[in-house]
Scaffold this active site. Structure first.
Site, PDB file in Angstrom:
ATOM      1  N   CYS A   1       0.824  -1.062  -0.051  1.00  0.00           N
ATOM      2  CA  CYS A   1      -0.011  -0.143  -0.166  1.00  0.00           C
ATOM      3  C   CYS A   1       0.921   1.399   0.029  1.00  0.00           C
ATOM      4  O   CYS A   1       2.043   1.251   0.267  1.00  0.00           O
ATOM      5  CB  CYS A   1      -0.998  -0.045   1.157  1.00  0.00           C
ATOM      6  SG  CYS A   1      -2.267   1.163   0.976  1.00  0.00           S
TER       7      CYS A   1
ATOM      8  N   CYS B   1      -0.185   4.363   1.583  1.00  0.00           N
ATOM      9  CA  CYS B   1      -0.781   5.157   2.652  1.00  0.00           C
ATOM     10  C   CYS B   1       0.233   5.758   3.884  1.00  0.00           C
ATOM     11  O   CYS B   1       0.336   6.649   4.074  1.00  0.00           O
ATOM     12  CB  CYS B   1      -1.993   4.870   3.496  1.00  0.00           C
ATOM     13  SG  CYS B   1      -1.775   3.068   4.122  1.00  0.00           S
TER      14      CYS B   1
ATOM     15  N   CYS C   1      -4.046   5.957  -0.117  1.00  0.00           N
ATOM     16  CA  CYS C   1      -3.535   4.476  -0.375  1.00  0.00           C
ATOM     17  C   CYS C   1      -3.044   4.524  -2.033  1.00  0.00           C
ATOM     18  O   CYS C   1      -2.603   3.383  -2.518  1.00  0.00           O
ATOM     19  CB  CYS C   1      -4.521   3.409  -0.163  1.00  0.00           C
ATOM     20  SG  CYS C   1      -5.122   3.250   1.574  1.00  0.00           S
TER      21      CYS C   1
ATOM     22  N   LYS D   1     -12.137  -5.726   2.001  1.00  0.00           N
ATOM     23  CA  LYS D   1     -11.578  -4.835   2.968  1.00  0.00           C
ATOM     24  C   LYS D   1     -12.598  -3.687   3.161  1.00  0.00           C
ATOM     25  O   LYS D   1     -12.931  -2.791   2.188  1.00  0.00           O
ATOM     26  CB  LYS D   1     -10.081  -4.304   2.879  1.00  0.00           C
ATOM     27  CG  LYS D   1      -9.722  -3.300   3.637  1.00  0.00           C
ATOM     28  CD  LYS D   1      -8.149  -2.904   3.177  1.00  0.00           C
ATOM     29  CE  LYS D   1      -7.672  -1.705   4.273  1.00  0.00           C
ATOM     30  NZ  LYS D   1      -6.453  -1.168   3.910  1.00  0.00           N
TER      31      LYS D   1
ATOM     32  N   ARG E   1      -3.494   2.895  12.523  1.00  0.00           N
ATOM     33  CA  ARG E   1      -2.876   4.384  11.899  1.00  0.00           C
ATOM     34  C   ARG E   1      -2.283   4.820  12.849  1.00  0.00           C
ATOM     35  O   ARG E   1      -1.040   5.677  12.632  1.00  0.00           O
ATOM     36  CB  ARG E   1      -4.058   5.026  11.432  1.00  0.00           C
ATOM     37  CG  ARG E   1      -4.855   4.295  10.179  1.00  0.00           C
ATOM     38  CD  ARG E   1      -6.162   5.115  10.085  1.00  0.00           C
ATOM     39  NE  ARG E   1      -6.934   4.184   8.586  1.00  0.00           N
ATOM     40  CZ  ARG E   1      -7.917   4.404   8.506  1.00  0.00           C
ATOM     41  NH1 ARG E   1      -8.791   5.653   8.944  1.00  0.00           N
ATOM     42  NH2 ARG E   1      -8.486   3.658   7.533  1.00  0.00           N
TER      43      ARG E   1
ATOM     44  N   ARG F   1     -11.384   7.137   3.326  1.00  0.00           N
ATOM     45  CA  ARG F   1     -11.329   6.341   2.338  1.00  0.00           C
ATOM     46  C   ARG F   1     -12.418   5.421   1.705  1.00  0.00           C
ATOM     47  O   ARG F   1     -12.315   4.278   1.279  1.00  0.00           O
ATOM     48  CB  ARG F   1      -9.987   5.218   2.728  1.00  0.00           C
ATOM     49  CG  ARG F   1      -8.731   5.675   2.930  1.00  0.00           C
ATOM     50  CD  ARG F   1      -7.799   5.014   3.879  1.00  0.00           C
ATOM     51  NE  ARG F   1      -6.423   5.604   4.247  1.00  0.00           N
ATOM     52  CZ  ARG F   1      -5.561   5.357   4.900  1.00  0.00           C
ATOM     53  NH1 ARG F   1      -5.773   4.263   5.954  1.00  0.00           N
ATOM     54  NH2 ARG F   1      -4.426   6.239   5.238  1.00  0.00           N
TER      55      ARG F   1
ATOM     56  N   LYS G   1     -11.218  -8.225   5.919  1.00  0.00           N
ATOM     57  CA  LYS G   1     -10.809  -7.319   6.879  1.00  0.00           C
ATOM     58  C   LYS G   1     -11.809  -6.116   7.117  1.00  0.00           C
ATOM     59  O   LYS G   1     -12.234  -5.635   6.254  1.00  0.00           O
ATOM     60  CB  LYS G   1      -9.350  -6.717   6.413  1.00  0.00           C
ATOM     61  CG  LYS G   1      -8.653  -5.601   7.208  1.00  0.00           C
ATOM     62  CD  LYS G   1      -7.488  -5.038   6.850  1.00  0.00           C
ATOM     63  CE  LYS G   1      -6.988  -3.947   7.922  1.00  0.00           C
ATOM     64  NZ  LYS G   1      -5.852  -3.599   7.104  1.00  0.00           N
TER      65      LYS G   1
ATOM     66  N   SER H   1      -6.666  -3.976  14.147  1.00  0.00           N
ATOM     67  CA  SER H   1      -6.119  -3.391  15.567  1.00  0.00           C
ATOM     68  C   SER H   1      -7.154  -2.867  16.429  1.00  0.00           C
ATOM     69  O   SER H   1      -7.046  -3.175  17.581  1.00  0.00           O
ATOM     70  CB  SER H   1      -5.329  -2.374  14.963  1.00  0.00           C
ATOM     71  OG  SER H   1      -6.130  -1.174  14.467  1.00  0.00           O
TER      72      SER H   1
ATOM     73  N   TYR I   1      -2.585  -9.845  15.981  1.00  0.00           N
ATOM     74  CA  TYR I   1      -1.778  -9.310  17.012  1.00  0.00           C
ATOM     75  C   TYR I   1      -1.542 -10.180  18.086  1.00  0.00           C
ATOM     76  O   TYR I   1      -0.714  -9.918  18.987  1.00  0.00           O
ATOM     77  CB  TYR I   1      -2.113  -7.994  17.325  1.00  0.00           C
ATOM     78  CG  TYR I   1      -2.236  -6.957  16.115  1.00  0.00           C
ATOM     79  CD1 TYR I   1      -1.007  -6.312  15.804  1.00  0.00           C
ATOM     80  CD2 TYR I   1      -3.477  -6.736  15.581  1.00  0.00           C
ATOM     81  CE1 TYR I   1      -1.184  -5.250  14.719  1.00  0.00           C
ATOM     82  CE2 TYR I   1      -3.652  -5.892  14.328  1.00  0.00           C
ATOM     83  CZ  TYR I   1      -2.597  -5.109  14.046  1.00  0.00           C
ATOM     84  OH  TYR I   1      -2.374  -4.334  12.939  1.00  0.00           O
TER      85      TYR I   1
END
Length: 342
Positions: A133, A135, A143, A210, A220, A232, A263, A290, A329
């Site tokens: 990407c 971004c 992006c 996504k 972010r 976005r 996602k 996240s 994560y």
């Protein structure tokens, strides 16, 4: 005194008795279509352009921005416990690095390509996925490449993204994962890999489904990738757009994707099930993003849930919906928890 009452019942039907099928811990595993294993886990790494960086991310508990010089000590215990795959995100922090076209994304001296080479040298057993990407590297935080009016220039964007993907593959990435959601980028990336004689050894894992939404804030913060203006929503899918997601899945599969990412994951299990049916011959990957991760931690800290129990419940839900892989994560915790379960 009140006496408990029991109503007369009919004899129990044989087909009504299910408890004997899951009364033992091993039976409960046998009843699972897929069981969570270490091989399914993909751990996100935020690699900064400060080689000695090791910075905690306040909104992402237990996750750090890491410089290349700190990777060896960080990864060694995880690999020893059974970590098999990582996905790399570059974080350019040096002032002046970002520009309108994301030049730093595939800079040979930049964090991702340096990270690829380091991991290939010191951890050759790790499977390396690179998020593709712009971004993190664009001055505007979007992006792709923009027109003067701030909208996405599709042709220049997919051309740039394809170049980045090819350069990651040339550096040694096993897999490229375009997350930009700009129309047609899978075809250009696949064609670029073919022309570079890399398609036979590079897996294209598309973020085909996504969705835009409110679950990306901690990422972010970690990647310093928030857009400087606008949002976005014009290239990431609307949360209610199931039909659009199905079309995107079909498109990316037809353009040459080797695998599919959904996602976020927790609120999109219907899309995960759709993906497993539409793209039934491709591996489906859930991305536990996240915001989802931060929510579980926040609930656990408040005593609302037990972190281990809710983590297994959520991730088993992804497998039940059709995922075979999970970007999470929680990978370091699962490496320990799965050993405890066994």
């Amino acid at each position: 005194m009140h006496t408990a009452e029991f109503l007369e019942t009919e004899p129990t039907e044989i087909s009504s008795v299910l408890a004997g099928g899951y009364n033992h811990p091993l039976l409960r595993q046998w009843q699972s279509e897929r069981q969570l294993t270490k091989n399914m886990l993909i751990f996100p790494l935020f690699i900064s352009d400060n080689p000695d960086d090791f910075t905690e991310i306040d909104s992402l508990p237990n996750i750090n921005r890491i410089g290349v010089n700190r990777l060896k000590d960080y990864l060694k215990p995880l690999v020893a416990k059974g970590l098999r795959s990582v996905i790399l995100f570059g974080v350019p922090l040096i002032p002046g690095t970002k520009d309108p076209v994301g030049t730093a994304a595939d800079d040979p001296a930049g964090p991702v390509i340096q990270g690829i080479k380091f991991i290939r040298e010191y951890f050759p057993e790790l499977y390396i996925i690179c998020d593709v990407c712009l971004c993190e590297y664009t001055s505007h935080g979007h992006c792709g490449v923009l027109y003067d009016d701030g909208t996405i220039n599709r042709e220049r964007s997919v051309s740039r993204l394809a170049a980045v993907a090819v350069n990651y593959a040339k550096a040694g990435a096993h897999c490229v994962a375009p997350s930009d959601m700009i129309d047609g980028r899978i075809r250009d990336i696949k064609r670029g890999l073919i022309n570079a004689n890399l398609a036979h050894k590079t897996f294209v894992l598309s973020y085909a489904a996504k969705f835009s939404g409110n679950l990306y804030g901690p990422f972010r913060d970690a990647a310093c990738s928030a857009p400087s203006n606008g949002d976005r929503k014009c290239y990431q899918l609307p949360p209610a757009g199931r039909g659009l997601a199905r079309r995107a899945l079909e498109r990316d599969m037809s353009e040459g994707a080797d695998g599919i990412i959904v996602k976020p994951s927790t609120f999109y299990l219907d899309i995960m099930r759709d993906a497993s049916e539409i793209c039934k011959d491709l591996p489906i990957c859930a991305y536990h993003v996240s915001g989802e991760y931060a929510m579980l931690h926040a609930a656990a800290e408040k005593g609302v849930v037990d972190l281990k129990t809710i983590a297994f419940e959520s991730h088993q839900g992804f497998l039940r919906a059709g995922a075979r892989l999970i970007i999470t994560y929680l990978a370091p915790e699962f490496l320990d928890w799965l050993d405890e379960e066994n």
